[in-house]
Design a protein around this motif. Sequence first.
Motif, short mmCIF file in Angstrom:
data_model
loop_
_atom_site.label_atom_id
_atom_site.label_comp_id
_atom_site.label_asym_id
_atom_site.label_seq_id
_atom_site.Cartn_x
_atom_site.Cartn_y
_atom_site.Cartn_z
N ARG A 300 -16.08 -9.02 -10.64
CA ARG A 300 -15.62 -7.94 -9.76
C ARG A 300 -14.28 -7.42 -10.25
O ARG A 300 -13.42 -8.21 -10.66
N VAL A 301 -14.10 -6.10 -10.22
CA VAL A 301 -12.85 -5.46 -10.62
C VAL A 301 -12.36 -4.57 -9.48
O VAL A 301 -13.13 -3.79 -8.92
N SER A 302 -11.09 -4.69 -9.11
CA SER A 302 -10.51 -3.79 -8.12
C SER A 302 -9.10 -3.42 -8.55
O SER A 302 -8.45 -4.15 -9.30
N LEU A 303 -8.61 -2.27 -8.05
CA LEU A 303 -7.29 -1.77 -8.41
C LEU A 303 -6.48 -1.57 -7.14
O LEU A 303 -6.86 -0.78 -6.27
N ALA A 304 -5.37 -2.29 -7.01
CA ALA A 304 -4.49 -2.15 -5.86
C ALA A 304 -3.24 -1.37 -6.29
O ALA A 304 -2.48 -1.84 -7.14
N PHE A 305 -3.05 -0.20 -5.70
CA PHE A 305 -1.87 0.64 -5.98
C PHE A 305 -0.91 0.46 -4.83
O PHE A 305 -1.22 0.76 -3.68
N PHE A 306 0.28 -0.05 -5.13
CA PHE A 306 1.27 -0.35 -4.10
C PHE A 306 2.33 0.75 -4.04
O PHE A 306 2.99 1.02 -5.04
N TYR A 307 2.48 1.35 -2.88
CA TYR A 307 3.46 2.42 -2.65
C TYR A 307 4.58 1.81 -1.82
O TYR A 307 4.39 1.44 -0.65
N ASN A 308 5.76 1.67 -2.43
CA ASN A 308 6.81 0.83 -1.87
C ASN A 308 8.13 1.56 -1.66
O ASN A 308 8.39 2.57 -2.29
N PRO A 309 8.99 0.99 -0.82
CA PRO A 309 10.33 1.56 -0.68
C PRO A 309 11.14 1.37 -1.96
O PRO A 309 10.84 0.50 -2.79
N LYS A 310 12.17 2.18 -2.12
CA LYS A 310 13.17 1.96 -3.16
C LYS A 310 13.66 0.52 -3.03
O LYS A 310 13.91 0.03 -1.93
N SER A 311 13.80 -0.16 -4.15
CA SER A 311 13.97 -1.61 -4.12
C SER A 311 15.26 -2.07 -3.43
O SER A 311 15.31 -3.16 -2.87
N ASP A 312 16.32 -1.24 -3.47
CA ASP A 312 17.59 -1.70 -2.92
C ASP A 312 17.99 -0.99 -1.62
O ASP A 312 19.12 -1.07 -1.19
N ILE A 313 17.02 -0.30 -1.00
CA ILE A 313 17.32 0.38 0.27
C ILE A 313 17.06 -0.59 1.43
O ILE A 313 16.11 -1.38 1.38
N ARG A 314 17.92 -0.55 2.45
CA ARG A 314 17.74 -1.47 3.57
C ARG A 314 16.58 -1.01 4.45
O ARG A 314 16.52 0.15 4.85
N ILE A 315 15.68 -1.94 4.73
CA ILE A 315 14.52 -1.65 5.57
C ILE A 315 14.71 -2.37 6.91
O ILE A 315 14.92 -3.59 6.96
N GLU A 316 14.67 -1.59 7.98
CA GLU A 316 14.79 -2.14 9.33
C GLU A 316 14.06 -1.18 10.28
O GLU A 316 13.73 -0.05 9.90
N PRO A 317 13.77 -1.59 11.50
CA PRO A 317 13.07 -0.69 12.42
C PRO A 317 13.78 0.65 12.57
O PRO A 317 15.00 0.71 12.69
N ILE A 318 12.99 1.73 12.55
CA ILE A 318 13.54 3.09 12.68
C ILE A 318 14.17 3.24 14.07
O ILE A 318 13.57 2.84 15.08
N LYS A 319 15.37 3.80 14.10
CA LYS A 319 16.18 3.77 15.34
C LYS A 319 15.48 4.46 16.51
O LYS A 319 15.65 4.05 17.67
N GLU A 320 14.69 5.49 16.24
CA GLU A 320 13.98 6.17 17.33
C GLU A 320 12.94 5.28 18.00
O GLU A 320 12.50 5.57 19.12
N LEU A 321 12.53 4.22 17.32
CA LEU A 321 11.51 3.32 17.87
C LEU A 321 12.11 2.09 18.53
O LEU A 321 11.36 1.22 19.01
#
Length: 360
Positions: A300-321
Amino acid sequence: MSKDQPDWPEPIVRVQSLSESCFDSIPERYIKPSTDRPSSGSSDFDDANNIPIIDLGGLGGVDHHVSSSILKQISDACKEWGFFQITNHGVDPDLMDKVRETWRQFFHLPMEVKQQYANSPKTYEGYGSRLGIEKGAILDWSDYYYLHYLPLALKDCNKWPNLPPQCREVFDEYGRELVKLCGRLMKVLSINLGLDEKTLQNAFGGEDIGACLRVNFYPKCPRPELTLGLSSHSDPGGMTMLLPDDQVPGLQVRKFNNWITVKPARHAFIVNIGDQIQVLSNAIYKSVEHRVIVNSDKERVSLAFFYNPKSDIRIEPIKELVTVNTPSLYPPMTFDEYRLFIRMRGPRGKSQVESLKSPK
């Protein structure tokens, strides 16, 4: 990855080579604990138990009822499943078939050719056969090829295979198309959260994001009931676009306490929410555990394409939420920091992102 981990802790064994030499047994290193093995009933699937299949054909069109229906289907899928399939997504079906078969050809090249691209734990980029650096870990029944696509500073075509012929051009075209498709879906996810359509994309870094491709090769296995092609995990990144092997099912998604084998739709992508979008949405959207079973008769062959944040940007819950009633569940952490956390530990179901939750 830290510089003090230049190579793997043990000699690397290619699972494809094991598949060609093992006839009625597999090495003990690949035998999963009984609680983690595929159950006899877990590989059954039917349309009622399949992840949602969503036709994007009318998205953004003149018929607002159709467009609204598509938005709602995606919203429900992100909240209830963390997974969905998309059809009429705008990527040429011929390109989808071509890129998958080109990679299949790569894995059938002579071993000495593939070994020229052998990877290390530093970046994982290249031809690999294990995840995590824990010595003595139980391994998965799969080989893979991992490469960076964005940012351009990390894109090193010398680490991309140059065989089969024209493969680099095919991979590049495929990457461009998937970046566009992921951008469209990011707008939809933002709108469904009640936010401006650019909010999630901006939280990822705007145009300055990360993207990479992991091609999975699951060789035939004489004892598929004892092992897994890929252990249970949730994806650490933002959003994953999977091009499955439409002839050989293998992906299983956890729904409550059941493992549901996904039935791939022809020329559809399987989309799943990653840990970073779970964090940004303050757990309104869910990244979900999934794993891969293997087959005794077919590779079996599959391709996973990962769409990711900029590596050094801080990720936290969006303030509106974040409100008094829905406080922030996660502390700020860059994707680089989270990725290092994952790599040191290896696949561990959903425990990675759950362990970050703030105590109530």
